[in-house]
Design a protein around this motif. Structure first.
Motif: not given
Length: 93
Positions: A48-66
């Motif tokens: 569980d990564l909890g709750e986070f906003g865009p830009g808080h993870m590496p870009p390659e992962l952020d693309a999947v989260f978004l």
């Protein structure tokens, strides 16, 4: 403001990541696989990564989260820290 909820499994090599993804596809619970295989400290909470906003993870992962569908699992996704399987739990504005 967009908030994302997700879990992940961090693995050192592609072969292991592919094997763990196959375990998930065969019906094993993502949370259990994270606890057993993830090399991230989040393993103790099932990835569980909890709750986070865009830009808080590496870009390659952020693309999947978004861009990924809520309720889906993606990966392996390569990053500087290894390979990740990502489960998107939700997004809220």
């Amino acid at each position: 403001m967009l908030r994302i909820r997700a879990r992940h499994i961090q693995l050192a090599d592609l072969e292991t990541a592919q094997q763990v993804m196959q375990f998930w596809q065969d019906g094993q619970p993502f949370e259990q696989l994270a606890t057993t295989y993830s090399q991230c400290p989040t393993a103790i909470q099932g990835g569980d990564l909890g709750e986070f906003g865009p830009g808080h993870m590496p870009p390659e992962l952020d693309a999947v989260f978004l861009g990924g569908d809520v309720g889906s699992v993606y990966g392996p996704v390569a990053s500087a820290r290894g390979f990740h399987l990502i489960e998107i739990l939700g997004r809220t504005e």
